[in-house]
Design an enzyme around this catalytic site. Sequence first.
Site, PDB file in Angstrom:
ATOM      1  N   ASP A 264       0.961  -1.130   0.040  1.00 27.79           N
ATOM      2  CA  ASP A 264      -0.227  -0.037   0.030  1.00 27.79           C
ATOM      3  C   ASP A 264       1.036   1.232   0.019  1.00 27.79           C
ATOM      4  O   ASP A 264       0.244   2.632  -0.085  1.00 27.79           O
ATOM      5  CB  ASP A 264      -1.136   0.075   1.079  1.00 27.79           C
ATOM      6  CG  ASP A 264      -0.175  -0.291   2.617  1.00 27.79           C
ATOM      7  OD1 ASP A 264       0.674  -1.248   2.778  1.00 27.79           O
ATOM      8  OD2 ASP A 264      -0.303   0.741   3.348  1.00 27.79           O
ATOM      9  N   ASN A 265       2.062   1.158   0.084  1.00 28.67           N
ATOM     10  CA  ASN A 265       2.906   2.391  -0.082  1.00 28.67           C
ATOM     11  C   ASN A 265       3.887   2.326  -1.169  1.00 28.67           C
ATOM     12  O   ASN A 265       4.898   2.961  -1.385  1.00 28.67           O
ATOM     13  CB  ASN A 265       4.101   2.441   1.393  1.00 28.67           C
ATOM     14  CG  ASN A 265       2.978   2.543   2.573  1.00 28.67           C
ATOM     15  OD1 ASN A 265       2.185   3.166   2.450  1.00 28.67           O
ATOM     16  ND2 ASN A 265       3.601   2.208   3.772  1.00 28.67           N
TER      17      ASN A 265
HETATM   18  P1  AMP Z   1       1.149   3.655   6.729  1.00 30.38           P
HETATM   19  O1  AMP Z   1       1.972   2.268   7.087  1.00 30.38           O
HETATM   20  O2  AMP Z   1       1.360   4.795   7.444  1.00 30.38           O
HETATM   21  O3  AMP Z   1       1.189   3.879   5.293  1.00 30.38           O
HETATM   22  O4  AMP Z   1      -0.369   3.381   6.950  1.00 30.38           O
HETATM   23  C1  AMP Z   1      -1.124   2.030   6.784  1.00 30.38           C
HETATM   24  C2  AMP Z   1      -2.601   2.302   6.898  1.00 30.38           C
HETATM   25  O5  AMP Z   1      -3.017   2.854   8.212  1.00 30.38           O
HETATM   26  C3  AMP Z   1      -3.070   3.269   5.774  1.00 30.38           C
HETATM   27  O6  AMP Z   1      -4.350   2.486   5.466  1.00 30.38           O
HETATM   28  C4  AMP Z   1      -3.092   4.690   6.676  1.00 30.38           C
HETATM   29  O7  AMP Z   1      -4.085   5.297   6.149  1.00 30.38           O
HETATM   30  C5  AMP Z   1      -3.824   4.058   8.196  1.00 30.38           C
HETATM   31  N1  AMP Z   1      -3.216   4.986   9.045  1.00 30.38           N
HETATM   32  C6  AMP Z   1      -2.052   5.221   9.547  1.00 30.38           C
HETATM   33  N2  AMP Z   1      -2.202   6.182  10.628  1.00 30.38           N
HETATM   34  C7  AMP Z   1      -3.537   6.520  10.783  1.00 30.38           C
HETATM   35  C8  AMP Z   1      -4.177   7.526  11.694  1.00 30.38           C
HETATM   36  N3  AMP Z   1      -3.501   8.057  12.332  1.00 30.38           N
HETATM   37  N4  AMP Z   1      -5.287   7.453  11.399  1.00 30.38           N
HETATM   38  C9  AMP Z   1      -5.972   6.556  10.567  1.00 30.38           C
HETATM   39  N5  AMP Z   1      -5.435   5.992   9.697  1.00 30.38           N
HETATM   40  C10 AMP Z   1      -4.332   5.613   9.694  1.00 30.38           C
HETATM   41 MG    MG Z   2       0.656   4.284   3.646  1.00 21.75          MG
END
Ligand code: AMP
Ligand code: MG
Length: 515
Positions: A264-265
């Site tokens: 997803d990144n």
């Molecule tokens: P990341 O690893 O930071 O790219 O995030 C992984 C998933 O978690 C994605 O779907 C993000 O949108 C969600 N996510 C991360 N931090 C938050 C947050 N503080 N509030 C809501 N969703 C989050």
């Molecule tokens: Mg992400």
Amino acid sequence: MFYQKFTEALPADKNEKNTPRQVTDAAYSYVSPQKFENASLIHVNHTLLNELKLNDIEKDELALIFTGQKTLNNQKPYAMCYAGHQFGNWAGQLGDGRAINIAELDMNKHPIVLQLKGAGKTPYSRSADGLAVLRSSIREFLMSEAMFSLGIPTTRALSIALSGDQVLRDILYNGNPAHEKGAIVCRTAPSFIRFGNFENFAARGNKVLLKKLTDYTIQTFYSHLGAPSKSTYLVFFKEVAMKSLEMVMDWQRVGFVHGVMNTDNMSILGLTIDYGPFGWLENYDPAWTPNTTDAQFKRYRYGNQPHIVLWNLTQLANALYPLIEEAAPLEHILEEYQETFQKRYLQMMLQKLGIDNQQPDDDNFINLLTDLLRISQMDMTLFFRKLSKFDPITLKEHLPIIEEDSYLNQSQFNPHIYKWENWLQQYAARLLSCKESKSNRQIRMNRVNPKYVLRNYMAHLAIQDAEKGDYKLFLELYNLLKKPYDEQPENEKWFRKRPDWAINKVGSSMLSCSS
Ligand code: AMP
Ligand code: MG
């Protein structure tokens, strides 16, 4: 001036309630950013603002737009639905849990999307708050712009603002949550579509939307490949593979470790995206990751990044398979990735060394160097940058420079001296076989070996000040990193080894996913 290409091409979630849920049969959900009564801008990237032709907007209005308090040209904000593999495991639906697309601009028929990060909950927020803290927002702002200036494909940062609210975070995940300042970054990219957007429809068995998303992506961003068809899907996959390869090759070149290379990144455009617990190699260590969440298996360590891109591409291949229905050509592209990677890696390392011809034993020669860099704990940035001053005639004069840029003390370094002498002799012989003049070589090397990078402790210092309301260092680093390959005599203090105090400090060498 404005587009709604993505939202016109793909279906919206019919439910407009902002509650966490599974969203099926839709590519995104309309959602309004949270109200932040006391939001205030910290900084706007005026160069980018001008490029996007948004410079006519008054500052007060910009502050409202970039914190989600006002819409831009009545565009309807939305959060995208995607899924993904996290740390090697299928994680199901994820989606923009704290990102909201606020506008799509038409830049000479090329879209640019404006996206707020940290502007509140969306249907994809699951149990989280949809917010971001100042600490992680400063890191994203500085790093994405630094990557752009390094010439590395990336999303951009247009603004950073305080939300005016406090956000609760447990930085070490050890049961000690504390309040931090909330912040919102407005970032831009032609598109924020990720591998996970394709995986989402594939996992749900929704071939119709999988095709729509793929056709939209090809027609909008890969139109040179021709009209969508089975064979176009294959060349599309190949282009994504090669773009992703070039991106990770750039990361390896400069010593950038992303930290969370989940599918997803991974941008479908080959952009560096989602700056979280990233870091820079200081002492050259292929096994290093800045991400404490990954400390046990170090899946996303520096040396493993190219392999992880391949793993992620394999997931994308699986997702696209229903449109192609033949495994062999997809597998062939994955094999090509590996072959091309080996070739490109060698070329990239020779470029870093300023060598303009290839020889059969290059692999050994480079492996010898990377082993030496590792065992003598050399600072990667300093070593390569200073190597452009190496003189093949007076080769031993370079040894004290090497020793100085090692994180070992003298007695630890001594056993490696003869190995360095040996390598420098081989290097000198290689340089003498090159056609190029020393000054040309220097210019070429300095174009691929940056002088200034955002070392973790530098970001940490800027954050400490910013948390007290002092943004001078943040701006100093922002300006410094606009010219990472240039000599900047007034900024020599940033061309130094990591200070000792930063070795094991949270936020300055190790980072959690808490953001
Ligand atoms: P990341 O690893 O930071 O790219 O995030 C992984 C998933 O978690 C994605 O779907 C993000 O949108 C969600 N996510 C991360 N931090 C938050 C947050 N503080 N509030 C809501 N969703 C989050
Ligand atoms: Mg992400």
